[in-house]
Scaffold this active site. Structure first.
Site, PDB file in Angstrom:
ATOM      1  N   PRO A 203       0.811  -9.291   3.170  1.00  0.00           N
ATOM      2  CA  PRO A 203      -0.046  -8.147   2.854  1.00  0.00           C
ATOM      3  C   PRO A 203       0.157  -6.999   3.844  1.00  0.00           C
ATOM      4  O   PRO A 203       0.341  -7.232   5.042  1.00  0.00           O
ATOM      5  CB  PRO A 203      -1.456  -8.723   2.979  1.00  0.00           C
ATOM      6  CG  PRO A 203      -1.328  -9.870   3.922  1.00  0.00           C
ATOM      7  CD  PRO A 203       0.064 -10.402   3.796  1.00  0.00           C
ATOM      8  N   GLY A 204       0.149  -5.795   3.340  1.00  0.00           N
ATOM      9  CA  GLY A 204       0.262  -4.617   4.213  1.00  0.00           C
ATOM     10  C   GLY A 204      -0.973  -3.745   4.054  1.00  0.00           C
ATOM     11  O   GLY A 204      -1.868  -3.705   4.899  1.00  0.00           O
ATOM     12  N   ARG A 205      -1.043  -3.097   2.868  1.00  0.00           N
ATOM     13  CA  ARG A 205      -2.139  -2.162   2.607  1.00  0.00           C
ATOM     14  C   ARG A 205      -3.507  -2.792   2.837  1.00  0.00           C
ATOM     15  O   ARG A 205      -4.357  -2.200   3.524  1.00  0.00           O
ATOM     16  CB  ARG A 205      -2.034  -1.696   1.147  1.00  0.00           C
ATOM     17  CG  ARG A 205      -3.027  -0.612   0.767  1.00  0.00           C
ATOM     18  CD  ARG A 205      -3.084  -0.407  -0.755  1.00  0.00           C
ATOM     19  NE  ARG A 205      -1.792  -0.437  -1.383  1.00  0.00           N
ATOM     20  CZ  ARG A 205      -1.052   0.631  -1.680  1.00  0.00           C
ATOM     21  NH1 ARG A 205      -1.495   1.829  -1.409  1.00  0.00           N
ATOM     22  NH2 ARG A 205       0.124   0.504  -2.265  1.00  0.00           N
TER      23      ARG A 205
ATOM     24  N   TYR B  37       2.059   9.871  -5.755  1.00  0.00           N
ATOM     25  CA  TYR B  37       1.605   8.881  -6.744  1.00  0.00           C
ATOM     26  C   TYR B  37       0.312   9.303  -7.452  1.00  0.00           C
ATOM     27  O   TYR B  37      -0.342   8.455  -8.063  1.00  0.00           O
ATOM     28  CB  TYR B  37       1.294   7.535  -6.068  1.00  0.00           C
ATOM     29  CG  TYR B  37       2.276   7.037  -5.059  1.00  0.00           C
ATOM     30  CD1 TYR B  37       3.562   6.675  -5.431  1.00  0.00           C
ATOM     31  CD2 TYR B  37       1.912   6.892  -3.722  1.00  0.00           C
ATOM     32  CE1 TYR B  37       4.459   6.182  -4.498  1.00  0.00           C
ATOM     33  CE2 TYR B  37       2.802   6.398  -2.784  1.00  0.00           C
ATOM     34  CZ  TYR B  37       4.071   6.044  -3.181  1.00  0.00           C
ATOM     35  OH  TYR B  37       4.955   5.553  -2.261  1.00  0.00           O
TER      36      TYR B  37
ATOM     37  N   CYS C  52       3.480  24.350   2.228  1.00  0.00           N
ATOM     38  CA  CYS C  52       3.882  25.391   1.277  1.00  0.00           C
ATOM     39  C   CYS C  52       4.375  24.800  -0.024  1.00  0.00           C
ATOM     40  O   CYS C  52       5.583  24.754  -0.278  1.00  0.00           O
ATOM     41  CB  CYS C  52       4.947  26.270   1.915  1.00  0.00           C
ATOM     42  SG  CYS C  52       4.266  27.119   3.323  1.00  0.00           S
TER      43      CYS C  52
HETATM   44  N1  LLP Z   1       6.402  -7.316   0.897  1.00  0.00           N
HETATM   45  C1  LLP Z   1       7.357  -6.577   0.322  1.00  0.00           C
HETATM   46  C2  LLP Z   1       8.666  -7.166   0.083  1.00  0.00           C
HETATM   47  C3  LLP Z   1       7.099  -5.241  -0.031  1.00  0.00           C
HETATM   48  O1  LLP Z   1       8.048  -4.523  -0.593  1.00  0.00           O
HETATM   49  C4  LLP Z   1       5.810  -4.693   0.218  1.00  0.00           C
HETATM   50  C5  LLP Z   1       5.510  -3.302  -0.125  1.00  0.00           C
HETATM   51  C6  LLP Z   1       4.850  -5.508   0.822  1.00  0.00           C
HETATM   52  C7  LLP Z   1       5.172  -6.823   1.141  1.00  0.00           C
HETATM   53  C8  LLP Z   1       3.471  -5.016   1.149  1.00  0.00           C
HETATM   54  O2  LLP Z   1       2.763  -4.647   0.026  1.00  0.00           O
HETATM   55  P1  LLP Z   1       1.213  -4.219   0.149  1.00  0.00           P
HETATM   56  O3  LLP Z   1       0.435  -5.450   0.526  1.00  0.00           O
HETATM   57  O4  LLP Z   1       1.132  -3.160   1.178  1.00  0.00           O
HETATM   58  O5  LLP Z   1       0.875  -3.722  -1.212  1.00  0.00           O
HETATM   59  N2  LLP Z   1       4.229   3.569  -0.403  1.00  0.00           N
HETATM   60  C9  LLP Z   1       3.497   2.934  -1.475  1.00  0.00           C
HETATM   61  C10 LLP Z   1       3.507   1.446  -1.347  1.00  0.00           C
HETATM   62  C11 LLP Z   1       4.900   0.849  -1.322  1.00  0.00           C
HETATM   63  C12 LLP Z   1       4.887  -0.636  -1.111  1.00  0.00           C
HETATM   64  C13 LLP Z   1       6.259  -1.124  -0.883  1.00  0.00           C
HETATM   65  N3  LLP Z   1       6.363  -2.521  -0.641  1.00  0.00           N
HETATM   66  C14 LLP Z   1       2.073   3.487  -1.497  1.00  0.00           C
HETATM   67  O6  LLP Z   1       1.745   4.332  -0.667  1.00  0.00           O
HETATM   68  O7  LLP Z   1       1.265   3.119  -2.358  1.00  0.00           O
END
Ligand code: LLP
Length: 443
Positions: free
Chosen positions: A296-298, A339, A366
């Protein structure tokens, strides 16, 4: 069902203080804006640790879980140190992320290197620093990683990144697990990849499979489907190649609540479904329980972050919108223009004031598309008011640019009424520090 921190719009320590201002982590946001200037990213340590606790508790019924924070959401030395302290490993996708977590003192065995086009120098750095796992994305990388590992006399432990063919309902740019995706091996290519590893690539050790189906996901069934596919593949590879692979990585993706319209599931709900799906699939396909990796990231970092801006100019379009401009925008938060992402905000110096208008918050860059929030209901606004935009911890700083040659903002970590800079504001000298001028152009 127990709620978790990803279901809240604002950091858990958000309150209105004695002065009548918004405060986070016991720090007055108006005071922070004065002290550090705006735009300013503010990160609440309590919220960050609280979601870590949610994840750990939620997954505690499953014995072998490795939580790998997806650094792409926000990668700084300080946040990496906190997450390492909380027991998380790290998913990294570049030399920059590897170097950052390494400098945070992270145990490199708990780092997993993802990416669909890793360079020779990035792979070399990962091998030299002892990164624990490579998630190999394609045939070229298999050959390259084997060759580079061989030249260093190392065995690289790998997962194969596969495309499970699952479509989830999120913005199409952030779907990754559907068949027409640039990431990973198609299911029909797995056997060729495995044969190569077993027969030719003696410096690679295959440990398991990896998939990631998308980001900002609210559905739960997609995880069930993903696990079923991964476990089925493990069983099939056992039968065909006699390989007892014991790791699956299901990626990240759990959503957060940016506005009242968003209803993400809690970590407890998601963990329940993941564990139940694992139990069922493992029984169905007759394999041992694999070690589970989640990335998890977000959902880990988003809710702990807010961005403070100062309100500047305004414009009333005759018979149209009322715009208020802030001192940041698409360069510090690209998500609305990229997005159509939606955010919500409060006015930090008058959080209690009566809502009196519907306005559009425009950025200072800008481009007409640089609008941060369309049609938000706020109190009367004046030049100098401090706007607090919620849920900016993920994919804001990490996607920030220097568009219009504007310096990237600072980031402060708040906790127990204390604030510490964790990213310095860029200076004008920082901006030109990489510029070079050929002698013939010098005056
Ligand atoms: N693992 C892999 C292989 C990924 O490609 C990603 C995110 C994650 C984990 C983490 O995903 P999360 O839990 O954060 O959803 N810039 C975009 C989001 C791109 C996510 C890319 N991959 C945004 O701002 O919504």
């Amino acid at each position: 069902m127990q709620i978790s921190t990803n279901q809240s719009i604002s950091p858990v320590t958000t309150e209105i203080n004695k002065e009548g201002n918004l405060s986070i982590g016991g720090c007055d946001l108006v005071g922070l804006a004065k002290k550090y200037e705006t735009p300013l990213y503010v990160l609440d340590e309590t919220t960050l640790r609280s979601i870590c606790k949610d994840y750990k508790e939620a997954f505690s019924p499953y014995k072998n879980v490795n939580m790998m924070y997806a650094s792409k959401a926000l990668c700084t030395i300080a946040t990496s140190a906190i997450l390492a302290e909380e027991g998380f490993g790290f998913d990294v996708v570049s030399a920059g992320e590897i170097y950052t977590v390494y400098n945070a003192g992270v145990d490199m065995k708990k780092v997993l290197f993802n990416g669909n086009n890793k360079s020779v120098s990035e792979i070399n750095l990962a091998l030299e620093l002892g990164v624990g796992r490579f998630s190999v994305d394609n045939f070229l990388e298999l050959a390259l990683l084997n060759e580079l590992a061989k030249s260093k006399n190392k065995i690289a432990e790998i997962l194969l990144r596969i495309t499970p063919g699952i479509e989830c309902h999120t913005h199409e740019y952030i779907q990754t697990g559907h068949l027409d995706s640039k990431f990973g091996f198609d299911l029909t290519q797995i056997d060729d990849a495995v044969s190569l590893i077993l027969d030719e690539y003696s410096n690679l050790k295959l440990k398991g499979l990896h998939a990631h189906i998308g980001s900002q996901i609210f559905e739960t069934k997609v995880y069930h489907d993903e696990i079923e596919i991964l476990v089925k593949e493990l069983a099939r590879l056992d039968e065909k190649f006699g390989l007892q692979l014991d790791e699956i990585n299901i990626g990240g993706g759990l959503g957060v609540k940016y506005t009242d319209k968003d209803c993400p599931p809690s970590t407890y709900e998601i963990a329940g479904i993941i564990i139940e799906s694992l139990n069922n699939s493992v029984k169905k396909y007759g394999i041992d329980f694999p070690t589970l990796f989640i990335e998890p990231g977000r959902s880990i970092i988003s809710t702990s972050g807010v961005t403070l801006y100062t309100i500047g100019s305004s414009k009333q379009v005759p018979n149209g919108k009322k715009y208020f401009a802030i001192d940041g925008g698409m360069a510090d938060n690209a998500r609305p223009s990229m997005y159509q992402a939606e955010y919500t905000a409060s006015v930090a110096n008058k959080p209690d004031a009566e809502i009196s208008q519907c306005v559009t918050i425009a950025g200072r860059f800008c481009e007409s598309g640089d609008v941060l929030i369309q049609n938000i209901k706020l109190p009367n606004l004046e030049e100098g008011d401090i706007l607090c935009v919620y849920n900016t911890g993920a994919y804001n700083y990490s996607m920030a640019s220097n568009y219009n040659r504007v310096q990237k903002p600072a980031m402060v970590l708040v906790n127990n009424s204390q604030s510490d800079i964790i990213i310095e504001r860029e200076t004008l000298d920082d901006l030109i520090s990489h510029d070079r001028i050929p002698d013939r152009l010098k005056k």
